[in-house]
Design an enzyme around this catalytic site. Structure first.
Site, PDB file in Angstrom:
ATOM      1  N   GLU A  60       0.572  -1.304   0.888  1.00  0.00           N
ATOM      2  CA  GLU A  60       0.034   0.273  -0.172  1.00  0.00           C
ATOM      3  C   GLU A  60       1.077   0.768  -0.247  1.00  0.00           C
ATOM      4  OE1 GLU A  60      -2.409  -2.916   0.648  1.00  0.00           O
ATOM      5  OE2 GLU A  60      -0.401  -2.485   2.027  1.00  0.00           O
ATOM      6  N   HIS A 129      -9.549  -6.792  10.282  1.00  0.00           N
ATOM      7  CA  HIS A 129     -10.669  -5.422   8.905  1.00  0.00           C
ATOM      8  C   HIS A 129     -11.583  -4.617   9.622  1.00  0.00           C
ATOM      9  CE1 HIS A 129      -7.661  -9.071   8.523  1.00  0.00           C
ATOM     10  NE2 HIS A 129      -7.933  -8.658   6.979  1.00  0.00           N
TER      11      HIS A 129
END
Length: 328
Positions: A60, A129
């Site tokens: 990322e 998450h």
């Protein structure tokens, strides 16, 4: 008007802007060959080719940096994070480069980039998450933060972000809402950022929410209607800039405010709204502002703990009755 899913509305927004402007491109993990982790970019590789629909490594920070560099050199990237939980790895680029470059360059270098992806909880995915990040990014000057709740708004807001915003936009979706459908015009339209939308008018209480918690707010309003309580429901749509003026005008009418959000309570979006409304509208309030947030803890995997963690309709209805001084 055709009825389309949220994922299709987002795809339409990206595709329409890519057809109009060759400087727009999409990059991220699995956006090309796999058609997107949630099939948001389905078919886009076939139409636009691998130079504009770009699969990236699982890094990322790395691909966010490529996007920021491209934006500062005349392109208009759309960077997809598979989930905003993973985007914390790219915070150096978002916080220290993208958001600050206009100020650090004395107004010479813009960064027209859209960072988008799924945000918040999606059921039993565990603590790592399941975080909602609106307040996290809204705390950063130099960026705008959009958190969308439905296909119509998503398309108009995303097209606005890609086409007209010359500095970074954080665009937050919901994994569990990608299949939600509603009517969306075939014609092009744009929704300016920074303007909340009144989804339901009412007279007794104002309920404010955003993203998938709008379902809780609307369902709570429907339940209250059965008890002759008229709730006005406002969808923030944009978290930064925050349209607290629309909320204030509603509170002037209803004299009560309840906020529903999928954030941790400390330093949340509701914290800022509460400050603004009590500061500018104290004389209009007939009861303290109340809010329902996530539990002040990581969200665990067990279904009973997921249920206990998230705001719900019953809790929202209870708060409304409290601010109306009705029996519980």
């Amino acid at each position: 008007m055709p009825s389309i899913a949220l994922r299709e509305a987002i795809r339409q927004a990206m595709s329409e802007e890519m057809r109009r402007d060759e400087s727009v491109f999409l990059m991220g993990e699995e956006v090309a060959e796999y058609n997107g982790a949630y099939k948001v970019s389905q078919g886009m590789l076939a139409e636009f080719g691998p130079k504009r629909i770009i699969d990236t490594p699982i890094s990322e920070l790395g691909f966010a940096a490529i996007g920021v560099g491209a934006a500062q050199n005349g392109l208009r990237p759309i960077v997809e994070f598979m989930t905003w939980n993973f985007a914390v790895l790219a915070m150096d680029q978002i916080l220290n480069t993208a958001s600050k470059m206009l100020a650090m360059s004395g107004g010479q270098i813009h960064c027209p980039i859209v960072f988008r992806g799924a945000n918040g909880s999606a059921g039993q995915l565990g603590a790592q998450h399941s975080t909602a990040f609106e307040s996290f990014y809204a705390n950063i000057p130099g960026i705008k933060v959009v958190s969308t709740s439905n296909p119509y708004d998503a398309k108009g807001l995303l097209k606005q972000a890609i086409r007209y915003e010359n500095d970074p936009v954080i665009f937050m979706e919901s994994e569990v809402a990608y299949g939600d459908k509603m009517e969306v015009p075939k014609d092009e339209y744009y929704i300016p950022l920074g303007k909340a939308d009144i989804k339901k008018t009412g007279r007794d209480v104002t309920i404010v929410s955003f993203n998938k918690m709008m379902k809780v707010a609307m369902d709570a309003a429907a339940a209250l209607e059965k008890e002759k309580i008229s709730a006005e429901v406002i969808d923030l749509r944009t978290i930064r800039p925050l349209d607290w003026h629309t909320i204030l005008e509603s509170v002037k009418k209803t004299n009560r405010l309840v906020i529903v959000e999928e954030q941790w309570p400390m330093c949340s979006v509701s914290s800022e709204i509460s400050y603004r409304i009590q500061k500018e509208g104290f004389d209009y309030l007939d009861a303290p502002i109340r809010r329902i947030t996530c539990a002040d803890a990581p969200m665990h995997y067990a279904p009973n703990l997921v249920e206990a963690y998230l705001p719900d309709v019953a809790g929202t209805v209870k708060l409304v009755k409290e601010v109306m001084y009705l029996k519980k």
